[in-house]
Design an enzyme around this catalytic site. Structure first.
Site: not given
Ligand SMILES: *[C@@H]1O[C@H](CO)[C@@H](O)[C@H](O)[C@H]1NC(C)=O
Ligand SMILES: *[C@@H]1O[C@H](CO)[C@@H](O)[C@H](O)[C@H]1NC(C)=O
Ligand SMILES: *[C@@H]1O[C@H](CO)[C@@H](O)[C@H](O)[C@H]1NC(C)=O
Length: 420
Positions: A239, A350
């Site tokens: 991320e 994710e």
């Protein structure tokens, strides 16, 4: 099996962008083409990179070995099972109607990491010891048939808080037990995920924080450890967000890809993460897709370089137990079109939600869409099992009682149920 050998930049020719320009036993051209600079990656490899990053020219590194007369051609072994940029080389079978890899995140060694990349070393949770993480993976693999686990870890934990340092043997040894547990579980994919949000202690790698070489160093060391394990996947970074310059970020990723390949992990998959928390919805519009598409292997191919995207089903943050969308029309359908046009694949590392009716509905629908488009969607790992307590909103930790494992309902209904 096909062996592709590439001898970069022979004799007098100027080396092209991303080509090798120096390194132990390298005998090709050390002159980089106009607009690029020879950047030191490690003693064995330097590379012509666009003049966009504040990097150390190879010639400025005092310990840099001079090019010798020995020729050093690298080679990439492509086996019939290699996933190509287009999908599996053994032509994908869309009719099979399911993605190749499905599983869960096994979180814990990343605990203590904030979104500013401050991973407190003591915050890492040794989930092999504390939460029977290996037992969890064995259950998921053997009882549920899942075949992919993502194994987040804090960068600081691996090097015990010293950027650019060698792997700390004690800490790496603990994490490696999780990795070996994954490899021994029957899984087909074990993702090593450095969970640092593109940062080290608040500063962005290659853009004010550690150098590209610092990140490449830890990846080089990990790649040496796992070079012979074809089920290992290198998840370069969890991320990235608020990255000022996505092309400069792509240079950072390129340096780590180069380091991994040069360390001998020549054919494993590598996951390439874009900006905005690897958000799938903005992957193309944010410019991440275009910048990351330019990253290559040593032989300038993009074989096994897979984009890494995240997508939750609540308001986007992945913190609510209530799901609001299946993300199909807003995100995954347009993304599939882009991927097909550009002949690339993504992995959704994710996704997830609460153990609630809205999430059973929407996550199952999302996974079914990924399955129907398995030519561009390689698979998914949902968030998360491992070290979470039962009170955690997105808890996917299975429970063990009387020798029998029981899954959380979102796992049994969708993560497993919508894939099988
Ligand atoms: C460089 O080449 C020499 C001679 O072939 C060899 O002995 C040596 O191991 C090589 N070094 C590396 C780092 O590959
Ligand atoms: C490795 O990390 C441990 C803490 O987990 C520390 O006690 C030890 O000194 C470190 N080893 C080295 C060589 O830095
Ligand atoms: C980041 O992703 C969110 C959620 O999809 C979106 O609303 C936002 O516009 C994106 N931001 C950028 C800068 O792309």
């Amino acid at each position: 099996m096909v062996v592709v050998a590439a001898c970069a930049g022979m004799a007098v020719a100027q080396q092209t962008v991303w080509g090798q320009c120096a390194g132990i036993n390298y005998s090709g051209s050390t002159a980089c083409t106009l607009g690029t600079i020879c950047v030191y990656i490690n003693n064995w490899y330097s590379q012509c990179q666009p003049r966009t990053t504040a990097t150390t020219p190879a010639s400025a590194n005092s310990s840099y070995p001079t090019a010798s007369a020995n020729s050093s051609c690298y080679s990439t072994v492509i086996t019939s099972s290699t996933i190509t940029a287009n999908g599996p080389a053994t032509s994908p079978s869309p009719s099979s109607g399911k993605v190749t890899y499905a599983g869960v995140n096994i979180a814990g060694f990343d605990f203590g990491c904030g979104t500013d990349g401050t991973c407190v070393v003591s915050g890492a949770d040794d989930i092999v010891t504390n939460s029977n993480a290996v037992g969890q993976m064995e259950h998921f693999a053997k009882d549920d048939g899942l075949n992919a686990f993502r194994l987040p870890v804090g960068w600081q934990f691996l090097v015990n808080g010293v950027v650019g340092a060698p792997l700390n043997a004690t800490n790496f040894g603990k994490y490696d037990k999780l990795v070996q547990g994954c490899l021994g579980s029957g899984a087909e994919m074990c993702i090593v995920d450095i969970h640092n949000y593109a940062r080290w202690n608040g500063k962005i790698v290659g853009q004010g924080g550690p150098s590209n070489a610092d990140l490449a160093s830890v990846w080089s060391q990990l790649a040496i450890k796992y070079a012979s394990e074809n089920k290992i996947v290198f998840g370069i970074m969890n991320e990235p967000h608020n990255i000022p310059d996505i092309w400069t970020w792509a240079d950072t990723i390129q340096a780590s890809v180069t380091a991994i390949r040069q360390a001998g992990a020549t054919s494993q998959m590598i996951l390439l993460p874009g900006n905005n928390y690897s958000g799938a919805a903005s992957f193309v519009s944010s410019g991440s897709a275009a910048a990351l598409a330019a990253i290559t292997n040593l032989d300038l191919s993009t074989t096994n370089l897979i984009f890494d995207v995240h997508k939750y089903l609540d308001d986007g943050s992945g913190t609510s137990i209530t799901c609001k969308t299946n993300n199909i029309d807003s995100t995954f359908r347009p993304l599939a079109s882009w991927l097909r046009q550009n002949k690339r694949m993504v992995f959704n590392s994710e996704t997830g939600g609460g153990n609630t009716d809205s999430c059973y509905k929407y996550l199952c629908e999302q996974i079914q869409f990924l399955n129907q488009n398995a030519d561009v969607f390689l698979g998914y790992t949902s968030w998360a099992a491992g070290g979470f307590s039962s009170g955690y909103a997105l808890n996917e930790v299975p429970t063990l009682s009387g020798g029998t494992w029981t899954d959380q309902l979102l796992v049994s209904k969708c993560v497993v149920g919508a894939w099988k």
